[in-house]
Design a protein around this motif. Structure first.
Motif, PDB file in Angstrom:
ATOM      1  N   ILE A 172      13.829  34.205 -16.182  1.00 47.24           N
ATOM      2  CA  ILE A 172      15.228  34.646 -16.118  1.00 47.24           C
ATOM      3  C   ILE A 172      16.068  33.661 -15.310  1.00 47.24           C
ATOM      4  CG2 ILE A 172      16.781  36.460 -15.299  1.00 47.24           C
ATOM      5  CD1 ILE A 172      15.224  37.248 -17.770  1.00 47.24           C
ATOM      6  N   HIS A 173      15.562  33.224 -14.169  1.00 49.95           N
ATOM      7  CA  HIS A 173      16.322  32.305 -13.331  1.00 49.95           C
ATOM      8  C   HIS A 173      16.466  30.932 -13.987  1.00 49.95           C
ATOM      9  CE1 HIS A 173      16.955  34.444  -9.433  1.00 49.95           C
ATOM     10  NE2 HIS A 173      16.084  35.255  -9.993  1.00 49.95           N
ATOM     11  N   SER A 174      15.466  30.495 -14.741  1.00 51.04           N
ATOM     12  CA  SER A 174      15.605  29.209 -15.436  1.00 51.04           C
ATOM     13  C   SER A 174      16.628  29.306 -16.564  1.00 51.04           C
ATOM     14  CB  SER A 174      14.259  28.726 -15.968  1.00 51.04           C
ATOM     15  OG  SER A 174      13.750  29.617 -16.923  1.00 51.04           O
ATOM     16  N   LEU A 175      16.702  30.435 -17.248  1.00 48.47           N
ATOM     17  CA  LEU A 175      17.735  30.626 -18.266  1.00 48.47           C
ATOM     18  C   LEU A 175      19.129  30.686 -17.642  1.00 48.47           C
ATOM     19  CD1 LEU A 175      15.979  33.199 -20.618  1.00 48.47           C
ATOM     20  CD2 LEU A 175      16.390  30.773 -21.036  1.00 48.47           C
ATOM     21  N   LEU A 176      19.252  31.347 -16.486  1.00 46.73           N
ATOM     22  CA  LEU A 176      20.528  31.363 -15.769  1.00 46.73           C
ATOM     23  C   LEU A 176      20.919  29.957 -15.328  1.00 46.73           C
ATOM     24  CD1 LEU A 176      20.186  34.508 -13.478  1.00 46.73           C
ATOM     25  CD2 LEU A 176      21.853  34.163 -15.292  1.00 46.73           C
ATOM     26  N   TYR A 177      19.947  29.197 -14.838  1.00 40.63           N
ATOM     27  CA  TYR A 177      20.202  27.816 -14.405  1.00 40.63           C
ATOM     28  C   TYR A 177      20.690  26.971 -15.579  1.00 40.63           C
ATOM     29  CZ  TYR A 177      19.312  23.150 -12.555  1.00 40.63           C
ATOM     30  OH  TYR A 177      19.443  21.846 -12.165  1.00 40.63           O
ATOM     31  N   VAL A 227      24.795  15.642 -10.194  1.00 44.20           N
ATOM     32  CA  VAL A 227      23.702  15.716  -9.214  1.00 44.20           C
ATOM     33  C   VAL A 227      23.986  16.817  -8.206  1.00 44.20           C
ATOM     34  CG1 VAL A 227      22.488  14.450  -7.406  1.00 44.20           C
ATOM     35  CG2 VAL A 227      23.183  13.274  -9.496  1.00 44.20           C
ATOM     36  N   PHE A 228      25.213  16.871  -7.718  1.00 46.42           N
ATOM     37  CA  PHE A 228      25.589  17.897  -6.738  1.00 46.42           C
ATOM     38  C   PHE A 228      25.519  19.297  -7.332  1.00 46.42           C
ATOM     39  CE2 PHE A 228      28.852  20.414  -4.514  1.00 46.42           C
ATOM     40  CZ  PHE A 228      28.315  20.365  -3.241  1.00 46.42           C
ATOM     41  N   VAL A 229      26.036  19.476  -8.537  1.00 49.22           N
ATOM     42  CA  VAL A 229      26.008  20.790  -9.193  1.00 49.22           C
ATOM     43  C   VAL A 229      24.568  21.229  -9.448  1.00 49.22           C
ATOM     44  CG1 VAL A 229      26.575  22.004 -11.324  1.00 49.22           C
ATOM     45  CG2 VAL A 229      28.297  20.604 -10.212  1.00 49.22           C
ATOM     46  N   ALA A 230      23.724  20.317  -9.925  1.00 48.56           N
ATOM     47  CA  ALA A 230      22.330  20.658 -10.205  1.00 48.56           C
ATOM     48  C   ALA A 230      21.589  21.041  -8.926  1.00 48.56           C
ATOM     49  CB  ALA A 230      21.632  19.494 -10.888  1.00 48.56           C
ATOM     50  N   MET A 231      21.838  20.317  -7.827  1.00 50.89           N
ATOM     51  CA  MET A 231      21.169  20.616  -6.568  1.00 50.89           C
ATOM     52  C   MET A 231      21.598  21.977  -6.017  1.00 50.89           C
ATOM     53  SD  MET A 231      21.355  18.673  -2.918  1.00 50.89           S
ATOM     54  CE  MET A 231      23.059  19.155  -2.759  1.00 50.89           C
ATOM     55  N   VAL A 232      22.893  22.254  -6.037  1.00 45.44           N
ATOM     56  CA  VAL A 232      23.390  23.529  -5.510  1.00 45.44           C
ATOM     57  C   VAL A 232      22.880  24.701  -6.347  1.00 45.44           C
ATOM     58  CG1 VAL A 232      25.487  24.903  -5.163  1.00 45.44           C
ATOM     59  CG2 VAL A 232      25.393  22.535  -4.385  1.00 45.44           C
ATOM     60  N   LEU A 233      22.932  24.561  -7.669  1.00 43.60           N
ATOM     61  CA  LEU A 233      22.434  25.642  -8.520  1.00 43.60           C
ATOM     62  C   LEU A 233      20.938  25.838  -8.364  1.00 43.60           C
ATOM     63  CD1 LEU A 233      24.410  25.197 -11.857  1.00 43.60           C
ATOM     64  CD2 LEU A 233      24.634  27.009 -10.162  1.00 43.60           C
ATOM     65  N   PHE A 234      20.185  24.765  -8.188  1.00 39.20           N
ATOM     66  CA  PHE A 234      18.740  24.889  -8.000  1.00 39.20           C
ATOM     67  C   PHE A 234      18.416  25.675  -6.738  1.00 39.20           C
ATOM     68  CE2 PHE A 234      14.627  23.430  -6.434  1.00 39.20           C
ATOM     69  CZ  PHE A 234      13.838  23.673  -7.546  1.00 39.20           C
ATOM     70  N   VAL A 235      19.125  25.388  -5.662  1.00 37.23           N
ATOM     71  CA  VAL A 235      18.875  26.103  -4.405  1.00 37.23           C
ATOM     72  C   VAL A 235      19.324  27.555  -4.521  1.00 37.23           C
ATOM     73  CG1 VAL A 235      19.558  26.234  -1.982  1.00 37.23           C
ATOM     74  CG2 VAL A 235      18.953  24.040  -2.983  1.00 37.23           C
ATOM     75  N   LEU A 236      20.499  27.799  -5.098  1.00 31.94           N
ATOM     76  CA  LEU A 236      21.003  29.168  -5.191  1.00 31.94           C
ATOM     77  C   LEU A 236      20.204  30.037  -6.149  1.00 31.94           C
ATOM     78  CD1 LEU A 236      24.862  28.608  -5.190  1.00 31.94           C
ATOM     79  CD2 LEU A 236      23.434  29.436  -3.323  1.00 31.94           C
ATOM     80  N   LEU A 237      19.650  29.429  -7.198  1.00 29.64           N
ATOM     81  CA  LEU A 237      18.937  30.217  -8.207  1.00 29.64           C
ATOM     82  C   LEU A 237      17.423  30.163  -8.061  1.00 29.64           C
ATOM     83  CD1 LEU A 237      21.104  29.466 -11.353  1.00 29.64           C
ATOM     84  CD2 LEU A 237      20.996  31.565 -10.018  1.00 29.64           C
TER      85      LEU A 237
END
Length: 69
Positions: A46-51, A7-17
């Motif tokens: 592109i950002h969804s593929l990076l995510y 949950v934490f990793v997904a939230m941080v990556l969502f905000v950063l990407l």
């Protein structure tokens, strides 16, 4: 005990990407633009593929776990 790592990793990556918040690939005028607060269909793709790639690396390869309590 609950595992809050994914949950934490997904939230941080969502905000950063989020496209246009910190950077945007591809930008409107350059390949990479920083802090323009604009987006396009190509940059969302592109950002969804990076995510997806980074979430797979952190959750499957690195196996991030965070236990609270």
């Amino acid at each position: 005990m609950s595992d809050w790592g994914p949950v934490f990793v997904a939230m941080v990556l969502f905000v950063l990407l989020t496209p246009g918040l910190f950077f945007q690939v591809p930008g409107h005028h350059r390949c990479v633009e920083f802090g323009n607060f604009k987006t396009s269909g190509a940059s969302v793709l592109i950002h969804s593929l990076l995510y997806f790639g980074l979430i797979c690396v952190f959750l499957l390869a690195v196996k991030v776990h965070l236990y609270l309590g």
